[in-house]
Design a protein around this motif. Structure first.
Motif, PDB file in Angstrom:
ATOM      1  N   LEU A 188      -7.389 -14.061  -1.711  1.00 52.41           N
ATOM      2  CA  LEU A 188      -6.809 -12.907  -1.032  1.00 52.41           C
ATOM      3  C   LEU A 188      -5.850 -13.371   0.067  1.00 52.41           C
ATOM      4  N   VAL A 189      -4.651 -12.805   0.068  1.00 54.47           N
ATOM      5  CA  VAL A 189      -3.673 -13.121   1.124  1.00 54.47           C
ATOM      6  C   VAL A 189      -3.675 -12.008   2.170  1.00 54.47           C
ATOM      7  N   GLY A 190      -3.796 -10.772   1.724  1.00 57.37           N
ATOM      8  CA  GLY A 190      -3.801  -9.662   2.667  1.00 57.37           C
ATOM      9  C   GLY A 190      -4.087  -8.355   1.948  1.00 57.37           C
ATOM     10  N   ALA A 191      -4.382  -7.320   2.720  1.00 59.31           N
ATOM     11  CA  ALA A 191      -4.605  -6.004   2.124  1.00 59.31           C
ATOM     12  C   ALA A 191      -3.905  -4.961   2.973  1.00 59.31           C
ATOM     13  N   GLY A 192      -3.284  -3.995   2.308  1.00 55.45           N
ATOM     14  CA  GLY A 192      -2.635  -2.885   3.009  1.00 55.45           C
ATOM     15  C   GLY A 192      -3.336  -1.594   2.650  1.00 55.45           C
ATOM     16  N   ASN A 193      -2.683  -0.473   2.910  1.00 53.42           N
ATOM     17  CA  ASN A 193      -3.308   0.815   2.611  1.00 53.42           C
ATOM     18  C   ASN A 193      -3.216   1.169   1.129  1.00 53.42           C
ATOM     19  N   TYR A 194      -2.353   0.455   0.405  1.00 52.30           N
ATOM     20  CA  TYR A 194      -2.138   0.767  -1.011  1.00 52.30           C
ATOM     21  C   TYR A 194      -2.633  -0.338  -1.939  1.00 52.30           C
ATOM     22  N   ALA A 195      -2.536  -1.562  -1.461  1.00 45.64           N
ATOM     23  CA  ALA A 195      -2.660  -2.682  -2.388  1.00 45.64           C
ATOM     24  C   ALA A 195      -3.313  -3.893  -1.740  1.00 45.64           C
ATOM     25  N   ALA A 196      -3.760  -4.804  -2.624  1.00 44.01           N
ATOM     26  CA  ALA A 196      -4.232  -6.111  -2.168  1.00 44.01           C
ATOM     27  C   ALA A 196      -3.217  -7.149  -2.639  1.00 44.01           C
ATOM     28  N   LYS A 246       0.908  -8.577  -5.926  1.00 41.06           N
ATOM     29  CA  LYS A 246       0.497  -7.378  -5.183  1.00 41.06           C
ATOM     30  C   LYS A 246      -0.091  -6.395  -6.184  1.00 41.06           C
ATOM     31  N   VAL A 247      -1.391  -6.133  -6.059  1.00 42.06           N
ATOM     32  CA  VAL A 247      -2.077  -5.257  -7.003  1.00 42.06           C
ATOM     33  C   VAL A 247      -2.389  -3.936  -6.305  1.00 42.06           C
ATOM     34  N   TYR A 248      -1.867  -2.851  -6.852  1.00 37.85           N
ATOM     35  CA  TYR A 248      -2.125  -1.528  -6.281  1.00 37.85           C
ATOM     36  C   TYR A 248      -3.546  -1.082  -6.603  1.00 37.85           C
ATOM     37  N   ALA A 249      -4.205  -0.465  -5.632  1.00 38.78           N
ATOM     38  CA  ALA A 249      -5.547   0.072  -5.875  1.00 38.78           C
ATOM     39  C   ALA A 249      -5.430   1.239  -6.854  1.00 38.78           C
ATOM     40  N   PRO A 250      -6.462   1.441  -7.682  1.00 37.56           N
ATOM     41  CA  PRO A 250      -6.400   2.533  -8.651  1.00 37.56           C
ATOM     42  C   PRO A 250      -6.083   3.852  -7.944  1.00 37.56           C
ATOM     43  N   SER A 274     -11.646 -13.110  -8.192  1.00 27.83           N
ATOM     44  CA  SER A 274     -12.243 -14.234  -8.902  1.00 27.83           C
ATOM     45  C   SER A 274     -11.483 -15.522  -8.615  1.00 27.83           C
ATOM     46  N   ALA A 275     -12.235 -16.601  -8.322  1.00 24.32           N
ATOM     47  CA  ALA A 275     -11.624 -17.916  -8.071  1.00 24.32           C
ATOM     48  C   ALA A 275     -10.854 -18.325  -9.318  1.00 24.32           C
ATOM     49  N   PRO A 276      -9.753 -19.066  -9.194  1.00 25.73           N
ATOM     50  CA  PRO A 276      -9.203 -19.618  -7.946  1.00 25.73           C
ATOM     51  C   PRO A 276      -8.241 -18.672  -7.234  1.00 25.73           C
ATOM     52  N   ARG A 323     -11.953  -6.072  -7.948  1.00 26.83           N
ATOM     53  CA  ARG A 323     -12.517  -4.766  -7.579  1.00 26.83           C
ATOM     54  C   ARG A 323     -11.850  -4.300  -6.291  1.00 26.83           C
ATOM     55  N   LEU A 324     -11.039  -3.262  -6.440  1.00 32.23           N
ATOM     56  CA  LEU A 324     -10.312  -2.710  -5.291  1.00 32.23           C
ATOM     57  C   LEU A 324     -10.697  -1.264  -5.130  1.00 32.23           C
ATOM     58  N   ALA A 325     -10.817  -0.818  -3.900  1.00 30.45           N
ATOM     59  CA  ALA A 325     -11.057   0.607  -3.694  1.00 30.45           C
ATOM     60  C   ALA A 325     -10.228   1.090  -2.528  1.00 30.45           C
ATOM     61  N   SER A 326      -9.572   2.217  -2.734  1.00 27.95           N
ATOM     62  CA  SER A 326      -8.810   2.814  -1.650  1.00 27.95           C
ATOM     63  C   SER A 326      -9.613   4.021  -1.203  1.00 27.95           C
ATOM     64  N   GLU A 327     -10.415   3.808  -0.157  1.00 28.75           N
ATOM     65  CA  GLU A 327     -11.319   4.883   0.256  1.00 28.75           C
ATOM     66  C   GLU A 327     -10.599   5.976   1.023  1.00 28.75           C
ATOM     67  N   HIS A 328      -9.545   5.574   1.712  1.00 31.02           N
ATOM     68  CA  HIS A 328      -8.784   6.544   2.489  1.00 31.02           C
ATOM     69  C   HIS A 328      -7.324   6.121   2.486  1.00 31.02           C
ATOM     70  N   PRO A 329      -6.389   7.071   2.196  1.00 35.98           N
ATOM     71  CA  PRO A 329      -4.983   6.663   2.089  1.00 35.98           C
ATOM     72  C   PRO A 329      -4.390   6.113   3.384  1.00 35.98           C
ATOM     73  N   HIS A 330      -5.041   6.377   4.542  1.00 36.32           N
ATOM     74  CA  HIS A 330      -4.474   5.872   5.790  1.00 36.32           C
ATOM     75  C   HIS A 330      -5.208   4.647   6.321  1.00 36.32           C
ATOM     76  N   HIS A 331      -6.139   4.127   5.533  1.00 35.29           N
ATOM     77  CA  HIS A 331      -6.846   2.918   5.973  1.00 35.29           C
ATOM     78  C   HIS A 331      -6.745   1.860   4.882  1.00 35.29           C
ATOM     79  N   PRO A 332      -6.872   0.593   5.274  1.00 34.79           N
ATOM     80  CA  PRO A 332      -6.684  -0.478   4.279  1.00 34.79           C
ATOM     81  C   PRO A 332      -7.636  -0.378   3.085  1.00 34.79           C
ATOM     82  N   VAL A 333      -7.153  -0.821   1.929  1.00 40.96           N
ATOM     83  CA  VAL A 333      -8.013  -0.843   0.742  1.00 40.96           C
ATOM     84  C   VAL A 333      -9.108  -1.885   0.944  1.00 40.96           C
ATOM     85  N   THR A 334     -10.242  -1.643   0.310  1.00 37.25           N
ATOM     86  CA  THR A 334     -11.328  -2.610   0.392  1.00 37.25           C
ATOM     87  C   THR A 334     -11.270  -3.473  -0.860  1.00 37.25           C
TER      88      THR A 334
END
Ligand code: ADP
Ligand code: MG
Length: 206
Positions: free
Chosen positions: A35-43, A56-60, A30-32, A14-25
């Motif tokens: 998360l390694v990191g999150a940017g403004n576009y992707a997790a 690297k999974v892009y937020a919808p 799901s285990a195993p 479950r990824l959400a990009s609430e604002h294009p200039h702030h990191p995705v939530t």
């Protein structure tokens, strides 16, 4: 690994990009998978059985995945960059070689000194990209890393964006002016880093 991404990771992520200039939530991984990191576009996540790789999974709704795959094709092999091993644009993910290191942002947070050589390596890596006709863009503290005293560029997703971007030159200026050796071991609180990030954005009106 691709099957694992399609069946184990993507249906639960479950990824959400609430604002294009702030990191995705990232709401759930799901285990195993971890998360390694999150940017403004992707997790960016990893799986214990596939060490050395990350997904690297892009937020919808966030664009740019094709461009990122193309940038990696052009960059080829270079010590300061990752490589893209697989891309599936329709599903919104890339499989990248894992880079080991600490982002310069985390170096500040943790009070890990960043030597001049790291800045030089990144400068040279960006010059290499420019020689290939790419236009490095969005090169800030969370998109560059340090490993064993060497500099690495983690995020090339905006290297086809032709608009001018002064982030890296601003960061270099800040490094020279505001980062004397005696200050380098002092951790900078998250709150202050966030104020600096927001202040910089306001200053640049992005
Ligand atoms: N190849 C990689 N190896 C290890 N960590 C990575 C890799 N790519 C990205 N990351 C981590 O994930 C974070 C977000 O990735 P990034 O490519 O910057 O996403 P975005 O394009 O959304 O900004 C980075 O700051 C970094 O911590
Ligand atoms: Mg990034």
């Amino acid at each position: 690994m691709i099957a694992e991404v399609n069946q184990g990771l993507l249906p639960e992520l479950r990824l959400a990009s609430e604002h294009p200039h702030h990191p995705v939530t990232v709401h759930s991984v799901s285990a195993p998978w971890q998360l390694v990191g999150a940017g403004n576009y992707a997790a960016v996540v990893e799986h214990p059985e596939y060490s050395g790789l990350v997904v690297k999974v892009y937020a919808p709704g966030r664009p740019g995945i094709e461009a990122e795959a193309e940038v990696y094709r052009r960059l080829g092999k270079h010590p300061a960059y990752s490589e893209c091993c697989y891309s599936r644009v329709k599903s919104g993910f890339l499989i990248l070689r894992k880079l080991h290191g600490t982002t310069l942002y985390d170096c500040l947070r943790q009070g890990i000194p960043v030597p001049q050589k790291v800045m030089q390596d990144i400068d040279e890596a960006l010059a290499y990209a420019r020689r290939l006709g790419l236009t490095p863009h969005d090169v800030h503290g969370k998109n560059v890393m340090m490993r064993e005293g060497r500099g690495i560029v983690v995020d090339v997703s905006d290297f086809m964006n032709p608009e001018p971007c002064t982030m890296w030159s601003d960061l270099k200026r800040a490094y020279k002016l505001l980062y004397p050796p005696w200050l380098r071991r002092i951790p900078v609180p998250d709150l202050l880093l966030d104020v600096i990030r927001r202040g910089y954005r306001l200053l640049k009106r992005r």
